[in-house]
Scaffold this motif. Sequence first.
Motif, mmCIF file in Angstrom:
data_model
loop_
_atom_site.group_PDB
_atom_site.id
_atom_site.type_symbol
_atom_site.label_atom_id
_atom_site.label_comp_id
_atom_site.label_asym_id
_atom_site.label_seq_id
_atom_site.Cartn_x
_atom_site.Cartn_y
_atom_site.Cartn_z
ATOM 1 N N UNK A 176 0.804 -1.215 0.000
ATOM 2 C CA UNK A 176 0.000 0.000 0.000
ATOM 3 C C UNK A 176 0.836 1.262 0.000
ATOM 4 N N UNK A 177 2.157 1.118 -0.085
ATOM 5 C CA UNK A 177 3.062 2.268 -0.074
ATOM 6 C C UNK A 177 3.476 2.606 -1.501
ATOM 7 N N UNK A 178 3.408 3.875 -1.830
ATOM 8 C CA UNK A 178 3.901 4.379 -3.112
ATOM 9 C C UNK A 178 4.936 5.462 -2.834
ATOM 10 N N UNK A 179 6.060 5.370 -3.496
ATOM 11 C CA UNK A 179 7.133 6.366 -3.340
ATOM 12 C C UNK A 179 7.281 7.113 -4.662
ATOM 13 N N UNK A 180 7.222 8.433 -4.595
ATOM 14 C CA UNK A 180 7.490 9.267 -5.764
ATOM 15 C C UNK A 180 8.731 10.108 -5.461
ATOM 16 N N UNK A 181 9.733 9.989 -6.315
ATOM 17 C CA UNK A 181 10.970 10.767 -6.140
ATOM 18 C C UNK A 181 10.992 11.871 -7.185
ATOM 19 N N UNK A 182 11.062 13.112 -6.741
ATOM 20 C CA UNK A 182 11.338 14.213 -7.659
ATOM 21 C C UNK A 182 12.827 14.519 -7.601
ATOM 22 N N UNK A 183 13.501 14.360 -8.738
ATOM 23 C CA UNK A 183 14.916 14.706 -8.838
ATOM 24 C C UNK A 183 15.030 16.087 -9.463
ATOM 25 N N UNK A 184 15.917 16.904 -8.944
ATOM 26 C CA UNK A 184 16.043 18.284 -9.426
ATOM 27 C C UNK A 184 17.503 18.710 -9.396
ATOM 28 N N UNK A 185 17.934 19.297 -10.482
ATOM 29 C CA UNK A 185 19.244 19.958 -10.532
ATOM 30 C C UNK A 185 19.010 21.466 -10.562
ATOM 31 N N UNK A 186 19.889 22.252 -9.940
ATOM 32 C CA UNK A 186 19.649 23.701 -9.806
ATOM 33 C C UNK A 186 19.979 24.476 -11.080
ATOM 34 N N UNK A 187 19.395 24.073 -12.202
ATOM 35 C CA UNK A 187 19.660 24.709 -13.493
ATOM 36 C C UNK A 187 18.550 25.717 -13.750
ATOM 37 N N UNK A 188 18.865 26.988 -13.510
ATOM 38 C CA UNK A 188 17.864 28.057 -13.556
ATOM 39 C C UNK A 188 18.315 29.122 -14.551
ATOM 40 N N UNK A 189 17.500 29.450 -15.552
ATOM 41 C CA UNK A 189 17.891 30.482 -16.533
ATOM 42 C C UNK A 189 18.255 31.802 -15.860
ATOM 43 N N UNK A 190 19.303 32.427 -16.387
ATOM 44 C CA UNK A 190 19.733 33.718 -15.861
ATOM 45 C C UNK A 190 20.497 33.632 -14.562
ATOM 46 N N UNK A 191 20.693 32.426 -14.035
ATOM 47 C CA UNK A 191 21.419 32.237 -12.785
ATOM 48 C C UNK A 191 22.840 31.785 -13.116
ATOM 49 N N UNK A 192 23.826 32.542 -12.633
ATOM 50 C CA UNK A 192 25.218 32.242 -12.943
ATOM 51 C C UNK A 192 25.992 31.781 -11.705
ATOM 52 N N UNK A 193 25.270 31.430 -10.654
ATOM 53 C CA UNK A 193 25.915 30.930 -9.438
ATOM 54 C C UNK A 193 25.392 29.538 -9.102
ATOM 55 N N UNK A 194 24.154 29.436 -8.596
ATOM 56 C CA UNK A 194 23.618 28.123 -8.226
ATOM 57 C C UNK A 194 23.575 27.165 -9.419
ATOM 58 N N UNK A 195 23.383 27.699 -10.625
ATOM 59 C CA UNK A 195 23.312 26.828 -11.803
ATOM 60 C C UNK A 195 24.623 26.108 -12.084
ATOM 61 N N UNK A 196 25.698 26.513 -11.417
ATOM 62 C CA UNK A 196 26.997 25.886 -11.646
ATOM 63 C C UNK A 196 27.318 24.793 -10.636
ATOM 64 N N UNK A 197 26.419 24.507 -9.711
ATOM 65 C CA UNK A 197 26.759 23.640 -8.588
ATOM 66 C C UNK A 197 26.752 22.156 -8.968
ATOM 67 N N UNK A 198 27.699 21.391 -8.396
ATOM 68 C CA UNK A 198 27.735 19.933 -8.619
ATOM 69 C C UNK A 198 26.759 19.260 -7.655
#
Length: 817
Positions: A176-198
């Motif tokens: 009865x358990x369902x797991x949903x994983x949202x994966x996200x990388x910090x790739x944001x247009x116009x962002x020149x700092x966080x968008x570079x993070x590993x």
Amino acid sequence: MSFEHRDRMLEGIGWKARGDRVPEFPNPRPFFPRLKHSIKLIPLFVRVALHTFVEWWNGREAFIDIFNVFRHFTYTGVPLGGIGSGSIGTDFRGGFNRFSIIPGIKEQTETQKCNQFIASVHSKKTFELIYQSILSCAEFPATVLPKWDTTIPAEDVRYRGLFPRSWQEFRLGSSGITVVIESLSPVVPGDYSDSSLPLANFDFHVFNDSPEEVEVSITLAFRNGTGNRKWNDEHLCQSQKVQRDTMVVRTLSHTVKGMPVTYAIGTEEKNGAKVTTCLFDPNGTGGRLWSDLEAYGHLSSYDHLPPKPKELGIAVCSSFFVPPDGSHTTQFSLSWYMPQVHFGTAERFYNRRYCRFFNGPDADEVAASICRHGLQNMSKWQEAIEKWQTPVINDEKLPDWYRSAIFNELYYIVDGSTVWFEYDPEWKTDESLISEQTEKHFKEYGRFGYMESWEYFMLNTYDVHFYSSWAILKNWPQIEMSMQLDFADQVDRIDNGTATSLADGEQMSIKSYDRIPHDMGHPMADPWLHTNAYILHDTGCWKDLNLKFVISCYRDWKMISNGDQEILEFFIGKCTKIVDGALESWDKDQDGMIENDGFADQTYDIWKMTGTSAYCGSLWLAALTCFIQMLKKAGSPTKYYDEKLLMAYEAYTTKLWNGKFFKFDELPDNSKIVMADQLCGFWALTAMDEPVQVSEEKMKSALETIFKYNVQMYDGGKCGAVNGYLTSERVDGSSIQSEEVWAGITYALSAMMIEKGMDEMAFKTSEGLFDSIWNRFPLQFQTPEAITSDGMYRALGYMRPLSIWAIQHALEKRNQK
């Protein structure tokens, strides 16, 4: 979180698959020339084979290794990581694979069993184990961690990818358990700092449809290396547990190809969650970790590892209670801190872009701080990405496939073996031609590079970047300006070294004065120090490289620099040499129009053009127009060039217009070839809202002809626009490349159609291409340069398809008007 939201996460716009997905053509094959072409190419093959052997003998690799062709991975998902920080591939069935953390290199590794999420479910009342499994339906070798022997049935796994996010749903049997994983990388247009993070974040949503309360444990395990055996036991591994307030991070320090890298897994003790960590032997049975989760629902310390391990795994577990008919969320963060890197010959070292924001002598602490930053900012990035994507996703006038493709094709900005470096003043020691304008821009926005293809070892291939640059210009314009300035400095550069042209066996100079280099170099050598890794032809004789540079100078100045006169004057200085040189060297009959030299002297490097050609001729007209516009903006006289432009238009239409379309070139034998990319230069001008002196009627007629022959007559329109089609109603078989569909060209062609108000035609043209690559063939998130209707592909993971953003540019222009 509501159960309705669970369904929305999996059912929205994006690329979707179930774990047991079988595409219509499950086994597309890598490129191999037909017998007709193979016979003609025997001399070229011999030279390429000899060159490849010599490179191997000297411990290097050829710029294109024809003996080690990349093969597609059927289960590829959205890649993880920021821009230029190295990327980690994913499997839509669950898991991680194909690392690209070595600068310029994509490693073809299978999904790693050691690198996995594990879910454990216990009854809160009796603490009986209800369910435990790796969160994957992939098949793994039985000899690797044999105790981790449970996976999810494939039919119980669903996936949706919409770069830079993805969602995976796992139904945990009858629990009865369902797991949903949202994966996200910090790739944001116009962002020149966080968008570079590993960095990659994972937002877990655990839903309990059962009538009893349960304890759920989510564990992320990761081992050293990249899945490539070369780096498995390269150096001693060390691990630290770093805890600050409620955030717990486990690190893993080691090296990959001699370069220090620290992996880190982080999560937070909040909302009642309990966090535990452990180390494990990735070559062992995995029994201790598995049995701890099975028996206790958390990890316990494990100290039976070698005192100085060369192979090591780390794991972090978050355990929490989920009420009946309720849900719970928890987050994980994965980072890979590899701040200083080098290319193949290690002539100099580079600091990654993110070193400006995260750096220090304690690698464990820095890696942990990146994880913490990810956990603290995930909701902020989710909101920023949704704000960016929602206008397109909610625009129901646009086809569903396009609303997915426009973002998913952007995967290559992260996964294109991309590098993004902080400026180093020492560069000027070796690169004295770095200008003040370029240096100023580098200091603020860094230096950027991406590979032509995963298997074409050339950084920033300029003739291809002309198409793909639209994605960068539209989303990170200052990176595009950085690249354009970088190439501007190359105009005056000379490399007197010589190489043998693989096409004809003749000696040639590596880099000529007043010529744009084909590329910025080979990642197995040292790019920027050694440009023009490409030696198939003498690209100093190519007609399109210089012309594309002039066009891009004006475009980038007009659309990015906000009227900066200093940059304008700088670009004019470079472009004057190029335009004057073209008139002197390439206009053989003094009619204002340049001519091709009867060999493949442009981006179609196995497709010969002779005399005035539709492709290079249109680029020349566009370059001359852009140069005149730059001179006018600077207040300089243009009469001489205006006259040349009028002459060139007259020559172009007189020689090539046949009443329906522009002929391929001047050879009578080629008069029936309809070239998909014949309007390339006019597309560039139209995208900039600059005048085109070829009439609207001619351009629309040419587009209609291309649609009729290259699109509809080729596989019934199901594959995009084939490069060459004959009016005698068959594919042009004169060249390997004339028989191919190039993804980037198809998208650019559709953009031109949108510019001319031919929307239905435009979307039909690219829909067939996208459907073939992403649905009929299993080539998702690895778009090749070329495909054919019978399921052959060439150059997996290629930059040119980023040109799809020219379509978005055309749509946005119209909406603004």
